[in-house]
Scaffold this active site. Structure first.
Site: not given
Ligand code: MG
Ligand code: NAI
Length: 347
Positions: A180, A219, A247, A243, A130
């Site tokens: 990861k 994962d 969700d 993020d 980001y």
């Molecule tokens: Mg989001």
């Protein structure tokens, strides 16, 4: 004294759900200092009208006048628009809101029962992919796109400390580091090692000895999250993984319209529902206001107004448990306004 709250509704349903959070704060009466609200501009719609997505004035008022803030959502086009960059990403950086704390909790049918999902995603909020340093070049075989992924020891340490603090304050005191580093051994390796190192930092003096630390590759963490969410308590992750995981976790509790967050730094806190501007339901009066209302409660909790926060959360839990006045995303037939009225009545 008063509590000055900056309101940044933004775009889309952000404008429909931020008034709900305001109504909940006003309903608390003397449990918190008298709230005073200041409306602030930001967003894509503002950008298309004025060429600015995040006015200097919005940042100035937040920094100089507000005790805290509530942010709705902003729309971001999936294609690059010259001159536009997401105001929420910029705000998190400008106000140094380095942590995004996202509790995901299911509401048990019986108030005495333990919720089947009760976890907190602690997401690093300022770096990773980001930082948005992307580049498009033309190579021998066509276009080549690159992005920089920044992980610093400082940001990893700060988010790690925040995650240990949160874990320490919860009954299970369990922390899972998401990474990861089997593939990205330099970037994710630094994140993992830095977070692991938090308990041995100078000055910590055994404070986090009671926190049990585990780790999980991102994962398989998502896989296990869906199969056995109860194994998780606090999950700490770099920005992008956090993020996505939050969700995904929202799906486990019924709707994105239920999950709140705060963007928190050492000096400022900004509540924000996890969902976006939801253009598909815009203007229909059916946006679920509960994530926004819970974000106001979470903001209060971070400021130390536990009693006010508890009252809001209890009212929201009751409305969900009763199941009579809910928006369509939760299988109900009510509109935003009816749900807000029901929560306010119970507060
Ligand atoms: Mg989001
Ligand atoms: P979204 O979160 O807006 O919507 C995803 C799905 O969940 C949609 O079907 C939507 O109707 C539903 N939903 C979300 N919130 C809801 C609520 N309160 N009540 C009922 N249903 C709800 O994500 P999407 O569609 O990918 O993105 C839409 C826009 O929002 C994009 O422009 C995106 O960039 C932006 N966005 C902004 C965020 C922010 O401001 N922090 C976060 C995520 C997306």
């Amino acid at each position: 004294t008063s509590l000055k709250v900056g309101l940044i509704p933004g775009d889309g349903i952000g404008r429909e759900v931020i008034p709900a959070a305001k109504a909940a704060l006003l309903a608390l009466g003397s449990d918190i200092p008298k709230p005073e609200f200041v409306d602030l501009l930001a967003g894509f719609e503002l950008f298309t009208r004025t060429g600015t997505a995040l006015p200097e004035e919005t940042i100035r008022v937040l920094e100089e006048e507000c005790d805290c803030a509530l942010f709705g959502a902003v729309s971001s086009p999936t294609r690059r628009v010259a001159g536009y960059s997401s105001p929420i990403v910029a705000l998190r950086k400008k106000l140094d809101l380095y942590a995004n704390v996202r509790p995901v909790v299911s509401v048990a049918a019986n108030p005495e029962d333990k919720p089947s999902v009760d976890l907190v995603v602690v997401r690093e909020n300022t770096e990773c992919l980001y930082v948005k340093q992307e580049e498009l070049t033309i190579g021998e075989h066509g276009k080549e796109a690159r992005a920089i992924r920044l992980i610093t020891e400082r940001a990893s340490r700060r988010i790690g400390q925040m995650a240990f603090e949160i874990a320490l304050g919860r009954p299970r005191k369990h922390l899972t580091i998401i990474h990861k580093s089997n593939v990205l051994s330099t970037t994710d390796g630094l994140f993992r090692e830095t977070v692991r190192g938090v308990p041995s930092l100078p000055g910590v003096n055994g404070k986090y000895d009671g926190v049990e630390v585990a780790e999980q590759i991102v994962d398989s963490a998502v896989y296990r999250l869906f199969r056995e969410p109860q194994i998780y308590d606090v999950m700490v992750a770099p920005n992008l993984y956090g993020d996505i995981i939050s969700d995904a976790a929202a799906a486990l509790v019924g709707s994105l319209g239920l999950v709140p967050s705060v963007n928190a730094g050492d000096k400022f806190v900004m509540g924000e529902p996890v969902h976006g501007s939801a253009p598909d339901i815009l203007g229909q009066g059916i946006a679920n206001p509960l994530a926004s209302i819970r974000s106001a409660a979470l903001m209060l909790r971070h400021l130390g107004y536990t009693k006010g926060a508890d009252r809001i959360d209890k009212a929201v839990d009751e409305v969900i448990r009763e199941g009579k006045v809910l928006t369509p995303d939760l299988g109900g037939k009510s509109g935003t306004k009816e749900v807000v009225d029901e929560v306010v009545k119970r507060i």
